[in-house]
Structure formats: structure tokens, C-alpha cells
Design a protein around this motif. Structure first.
Motif, PDB file in Angstrom:
ATOM      1  N   TYR A   4       0.914  -1.214   0.551  1.00 11.37           N
ATOM      2  CA  TYR A   4      -0.201  -0.170   0.284  1.00 11.37           C
ATOM      3  C   TYR A   4       0.642   1.188  -0.137  1.00 11.37           C
ATOM      4  O   TYR A   4       0.436   2.493  -0.486  1.00 11.37           O
ATOM      5  N   LEU A   5       2.039   1.232   0.961  1.00 11.55           N
ATOM      6  CA  LEU A   5       2.688   2.405   0.970  1.00 11.55           C
ATOM      7  C   LEU A   5       3.772   2.634  -0.911  1.00 11.55           C
ATOM      8  O   LEU A   5       4.231   3.377  -0.639  1.00 11.55           O
ATOM      9  N   GLU A   6       4.597   0.991  -1.119  1.00 11.56           N
ATOM     10  CA  GLU A   6       5.074   1.687  -2.114  1.00 11.56           C
ATOM     11  C   GLU A   6       3.921   1.798  -3.062  1.00 11.56           C
ATOM     12  O   GLU A   6       5.115   2.838  -4.111  1.00 11.56           O
ATOM     13  N   PRO A  25      11.150   3.562 -12.071  1.00 16.02           N
ATOM     14  CA  PRO A  25      11.013   3.500 -10.803  1.00 16.02           C
ATOM     15  C   PRO A  25       9.661   3.941 -10.419  1.00 16.02           C
ATOM     16  O   PRO A  25       9.952   4.722  -9.078  1.00 16.02           O
ATOM     17  N   ALA A  26       9.117   5.675 -11.608  1.00 18.23           N
ATOM     18  CA  ALA A  26       8.546   6.272 -10.514  1.00 18.23           C
ATOM     19  C   ALA A  26       6.727   5.618 -10.602  1.00 18.23           C
ATOM     20  O   ALA A  26       5.997   6.533  -9.999  1.00 18.23           O
ATOM     21  N   ASP A  27       6.732   4.640 -10.251  1.00 20.80           N
ATOM     22  CA  ASP A  27       5.670   3.221 -10.268  1.00 20.80           C
ATOM     23  C   ASP A  27       6.005   3.214  -9.249  1.00 20.80           C
ATOM     24  O   ASP A  27       5.084   2.127  -8.458  1.00 20.80           O
ATOM     25  N   SER A  28       6.446   3.637  -8.610  1.00 29.97           N
ATOM     26  CA  SER A  28       6.675   3.237  -7.264  1.00 29.97           C
ATOM     27  C   SER A  28       7.634   4.254  -5.941  1.00 29.97           C
ATOM     28  O   SER A  28       8.676   5.064  -6.413  1.00 29.97           O
ATOM     29  N   TRP A  29       7.210   4.203  -4.228  1.00 31.91           N
ATOM     30  CA  TRP A  29       7.196   5.444  -3.454  1.00 31.91           C
ATOM     31  C   TRP A  29       9.277   4.244  -2.968  1.00 31.91           C
ATOM     32  O   TRP A  29       8.639   3.451  -2.429  1.00 31.91           O
ATOM     33  N   ASN A  30      10.321   5.345  -2.971  1.00 25.92           N
ATOM     34  CA  ASN A  30      10.803   4.079  -2.040  1.00 25.92           C
ATOM     35  C   ASN A  30      11.081   5.569  -1.001  1.00 25.92           C
ATOM     36  O   ASN A  30      10.887   6.268  -0.594  1.00 25.92           O
ATOM     37  N   SER A  31      12.539   4.535  -0.402  1.00 27.51           N
ATOM     38  CA  SER A  31      12.305   4.979   0.827  1.00 27.51           C
ATOM     39  C   SER A  31      13.989   5.041   1.248  1.00 27.51           C
ATOM     40  O   SER A  31      14.570   3.901   2.175  1.00 27.51           O
ATOM     41  N   ASP A  32      14.558   5.810   0.953  1.00 26.75           N
ATOM     42  CA  ASP A  32      16.211   5.501   1.733  1.00 26.75           C
ATOM     43  C   ASP A  32      16.722   6.431   2.473  1.00 26.75           C
ATOM     44  O   ASP A  32      17.002   7.337   2.614  1.00 26.75           O
ATOM     45  N   HIS A  33      16.047   5.360   3.252  1.00 24.84           N
ATOM     46  CA  HIS A  33      16.376   5.231   4.888  1.00 24.84           C
ATOM     47  C   HIS A  33      17.836   4.440   5.424  1.00 24.84           C
ATOM     48  O   HIS A  33      16.949   3.220   4.874  1.00 24.84           O
ATOM     49  N   VAL A  34      18.643   4.573   6.094  1.00 28.84           N
ATOM     50  CA  VAL A  34      20.093   3.592   6.108  1.00 28.84           C
ATOM     51  C   VAL A  34      19.210   2.700   6.743  1.00 28.84           C
ATOM     52  O   VAL A  34      19.807   0.724   6.869  1.00 28.84           O
ATOM     53  N   VAL A  35      18.774   2.626   8.078  1.00 29.47           N
ATOM     54  CA  VAL A  35      18.198   1.555   9.099  1.00 29.47           C
ATOM     55  C   VAL A  35      16.908   0.990   8.572  1.00 29.47           C
ATOM     56  O   VAL A  35      17.197  -0.338   8.799  1.00 29.47           O
TER      57      VAL A  35
END
Length: 111
Positions: A4-6, A25-35
């Protein structure tokens, strides 16, 4: 919740014949967070998975053209459990990503 969030609000393009264009790549959200990346084996680089589905998750890269979630998956999943908060956090981000063009947003009318 992750799926859902992606993909929240993102509208994949269609061709004149009604078929969908190739995923990008424009078709989903990224979350570039290290942890999050450490714990979830680069799952947050979901956009690269769309562009290169044969890559293993550990090999996924960040895509500059992909929209970015404001926080890691754990935070975003908790926010998604509270719809008014989710919409407050994500709807403006979605509008900004599409430069205010509501025709490009994947939203169902409730009427």
C-alpha cells in the motif's frame, strides 16, 4: 501495508490500446533510509525492482526519478494505520510529485 505505501496514489501510464506501459522507477515510492535498508535488504528501493525485476533485493539501487517516502517503512506503516494522519503526510507529497496535476493521481472518487 508495505505494498500500500509503496504504491500509494501513483498512476501507471497506459497506452492508447489500454495496456499499461512498462514499469519504471516512477511507479513506486522509495524509502532511502539507512536503518530500514539494513533490516529489510534494500526492499525500500522498490522502484529499482520495478525497473529491474530480475535484480536481487540486496542489489537494488536508489532511483533519482522515484518519489521518496518521508520516513522508513516502520514509521510509514504505523502512519498508514491512522488514515487522517496518512493523508496529511502523503497527499501533499503526492500532489508535489505530480506538480499539482490531479489527473495523474491514482484516486477513486467516492461518489
Amino acid at each position: 501495508a508495505a505494498n500500500y505505501l509503496e504504491h500509494y496514489g501513483l498512476l501507471r501510464g497506459k497506452r492508447a490500446d489500454g495496456s499499461y506501459v512498462r514499469c519504471s522507477p516512477a511507479d513506486s515510492w522509495n524509502s532511502d533510509h539507512v536503518v530500514s535498508n539494513l533490516f529489510l535488504y534494500q526492499l525500500q528501493r522498490h522502484s529499482d525492482h520495478h525497473a529491474n525485476p530480475k535484480l536481487r533485493y540486496q542489489s537494488l539501487r536508489s532511483a533519482a526519478e522515484a518519489p521518496q517516502l518521508p520516513a522508513g517503512y516502520a514509521v510509514m506503516i504505523v502512519i498508514a494505520w491512522i488514515p487522517p494522519l496518512w493523508r496529511r503526510v502523503m497527499d501533499q507529497r503526492l500532489l508535489d510529485y505530480y506538480d499539482g496535476d490531479t489527473e495523474r493521481i491514482n484516486a477513486r472518487s467516492t461518489t
